[in-house]
Design an enzyme around this catalytic site. Structure first.
Site, short mmCIF file in Angstrom:
data_model
loop_
_atom_site.label_atom_id
_atom_site.label_comp_id
_atom_site.label_asym_id
_atom_site.label_seq_id
_atom_site.Cartn_x
_atom_site.Cartn_y
_atom_site.Cartn_z
N THR A 213 0.82 -1.20 0.00
CA THR A 213 0.00 0.00 0.00
C THR A 213 0.85 1.25 0.00
O THR A 213 1.99 1.24 0.46
CB THR A 213 -0.96 0.03 1.21
OG1 THR A 213 -1.69 1.25 1.20
CG2 THR A 213 -0.21 -0.09 2.52
N ARG A 214 0.28 2.32 -0.55
CA ARG A 214 0.90 3.64 -0.41
C ARG A 214 -0.15 4.60 0.13
O ARG A 214 -0.06 5.82 -0.01
CB ARG A 214 1.46 4.13 -1.75
CG ARG A 214 0.42 4.22 -2.84
CD ARG A 214 1.04 4.53 -4.20
NE ARG A 214 0.15 4.16 -5.27
CZ ARG A 214 -0.68 5.01 -5.87
NH1 ARG A 214 -0.73 6.27 -5.51
NH2 ARG A 214 -1.46 4.59 -6.84
N HIS A 218 -7.99 2.34 5.10
CA HIS A 218 -9.39 2.68 5.33
C HIS A 218 -10.15 1.39 5.62
O HIS A 218 -9.61 0.29 5.51
CB HIS A 218 -9.95 3.42 4.11
CG HIS A 218 -9.25 4.71 3.83
ND1 HIS A 218 -9.21 5.75 4.74
CD2 HIS A 218 -8.52 5.12 2.76
CE1 HIS A 218 -8.50 6.75 4.23
NE2 HIS A 218 -8.07 6.40 3.03
N HIS A 221 -9.81 -1.38 3.04
CA HIS A 221 -8.56 -2.15 3.04
C HIS A 221 -8.54 -3.15 4.20
O HIS A 221 -8.07 -4.27 4.07
CB HIS A 221 -7.36 -1.22 3.15
CG HIS A 221 -7.34 -0.13 2.13
ND1 HIS A 221 -7.34 1.20 2.46
CD2 HIS A 221 -7.38 -0.18 0.79
CE1 HIS A 221 -7.36 1.92 1.36
NE2 HIS A 221 -7.39 1.10 0.32
N ARG A 307 -8.13 -3.74 -7.35
CA ARG A 307 -8.40 -3.20 -8.67
C ARG A 307 -7.45 -2.02 -8.89
O ARG A 307 -7.18 -1.25 -8.00
CB ARG A 307 -9.85 -2.73 -8.76
CG ARG A 307 -10.81 -3.86 -8.50
CD ARG A 307 -12.17 -3.65 -9.08
NE ARG A 307 -12.66 -2.28 -9.08
CZ ARG A 307 -13.89 -1.95 -9.45
NH1 ARG A 307 -14.74 -2.88 -9.85
NH2 ARG A 307 -14.28 -0.71 -9.44
#
Ligand SMILES: [Zn+2]
Length: 411
Positions: A213-214, A218, A221, A307
């Site tokens: 992740t960057r 939330h 996730h 996605r």
């Protein structure tokens, strides 16, 4: 350390082999490091870009196994044109060292150069050496079109290629000193692949899912991570902390937000947080495969692919980053991609769901665009709790305040 007892006799620790079978280690120690450092003082210095500094660290610690240096011409073309190394292993992203023509003209094949980064005092910090085996030109538009699927310089990865030097240096590297960032930015979370493999083994985890992740975590996730965790032993949250676009949320704020949510909502014995010292290329599908292979080197057996993974703007199709895995021999990729839909809170389900699991109309779904998130945070407002846990919102609001509201989140 009980490394020997945990070894499986195959030369690596853990339940999955590194890419190519051997975990690369190009980090010199002890006397070798000292003598090479001494020698490097008098060599021609190549000052690396932030992305190349990240690449150097990744190669040195084995995160990019089987790479032992920056790509030669044959490897480069094989990767750009065919998404495989010359030995037949899948590899999707060129890892190259560009220099300008003037520098290239002053160098010779067989020469050993020092690799450096800019230091805070205005000088340079020497990190390692490279034996130049090839100096070659390359076609920037071809690389842009093949790797980034666009030649538009509005794409941040393509813009970087157009700005970088016209010649590439290929050859093996040795590192005696990791980049300054390795000591100053999250050193306690900057586990090497050898370290994560031992840590997973010590936890008794056979099946480990990695989450790249960057962005902050939330609710969407969290749902995806926990859904994946249901079918494996451990979750490795592995945020990228190298160079990103300036409108991505800065890494230090993100790390604080991860620590906040992990403390209160994740089982400590099933989750590990580490940092991935790579720069973002925004190469979408090809970068998804690159991210997966790197996580295999860290010892992960599964990889979450959302996605538009590693996408930017509208350059990639919704499912391209998931579909690209089907173009490879699964035995050669080995790490298993777990393909997820977008998740969101549904007011009727009263739960986080996806379009796959919720039958209700869109109007019941709590969606926030990246722009909306940015605007709320810039105003110092908490994000809706159905979207983001209040503990995370709080860290983001305070972080953005400190940065003067000039940064925000990519959707
Ligand atoms: Zn619903």
């Amino acid at each position: 350390m009980a490394e020997k007892t945990q070894s499986n006799g195959k030369g690596y620790v853990g339940s999955i082999a590194p890419h190519g079978g051997t975990l690369v280690n190009r980090k010199l120690r002890g006397e070798m490091a000292e003598s090479t450092r001494q020698m490097a003082q008098s060599l021609t210095q190549i000052v690396l870009s932030p992305m190349n500094v990240s690449d150097l660290e990744l190669i040195a610690v084995g995160a990019l196994s089987p790479l032992t240096g920056f790509m030669t011409e044959a490897e480069y073309h094989s990767v750009v044109d065919d998404m495989h190394l010359t030995n037949g292993l899948p590899w999707t992203i060129p890892v190259t060292l560009p220099v300008d023509r003037e520098m290239a003209g002053s160098l010779a094949i067989g020469q050993t150069v020092a690799l450096a980064e800019p230091a805070p005092d205005g000088g340079t910090h020497l990190m390692g050496v490279m034996e130049i085996s090839e100096i070659f030109p390359y076609d920037k538009e071809t690389e842009a079109r093949e790797v980034y699927l666009t030649t538009e310089d509005a794409h941040p990865g393509v813009a970087r290629i157009y700005k970088q030097g016209d010649m590439l240096l290929g050859g093996d590297i040795w590192v005696f000193d990791l980049p300054i960032a390795a000591q100053t930015e999250f050193p306690e979370l900057r586990h090497t692949p050898a370290q994560t493999r031992r840590m997973f083994a010590q936890n008794g985890w056979q099946r480990i899912v990695a989450f790249q992740t960057r962005n902050p975590i939330h609710r969407a996730h969290e749902y995806i991570q926990k859904t994946a965790l249901e079918i494996v032993d451990g979750l490795f949250i592995h945020p990228l902390v190298g160079e990103t676009k300036k409108d991505d949320i800065p890494a230090d704020v993100r790390i604080q937000s991860y620590e906040a949510i992990l403390r209160d909502y994740y089982p400590a014995d099933r989750v590990m947080l580490g940092v991935f010292p790579a720069a973002m290329r925004y190469a979408g599908p090809r970068e998804a495969v690159f991210h997966a292979i790197a996580r295999k080197n860290y010892g992960c057996t599964h990889f979450i692919v959302g996605r538009d993974h590693a996408g930017v703007g509208n350059y990639y199709g919704t499912y391209d980053a998931q579909d690209i895995f089907d173009e490879f021999d699964p035995a050669l990729i080995d790490i298993t991609p777990l393909k997820f839909e977008h998740a969101f809170y549904c007011k009727k389900c009263e739960a986080v769901v996806t379009a796959k699991t919720c039958p209700h109309d869109r109007e019941n779904w709590v969606f926030l665009s990246g722009t909306q998130v940015r605007e709320l945070l810039a105003k110092g407002e908490m994000l809706p709790r159905e979207f983001t846990r209040p503990e995370v919102s709080k860290v983001l609001v305070e972080g953005m305040k400190r940065l003067g509201g000039e940064n925000g989140e990519e959707s």
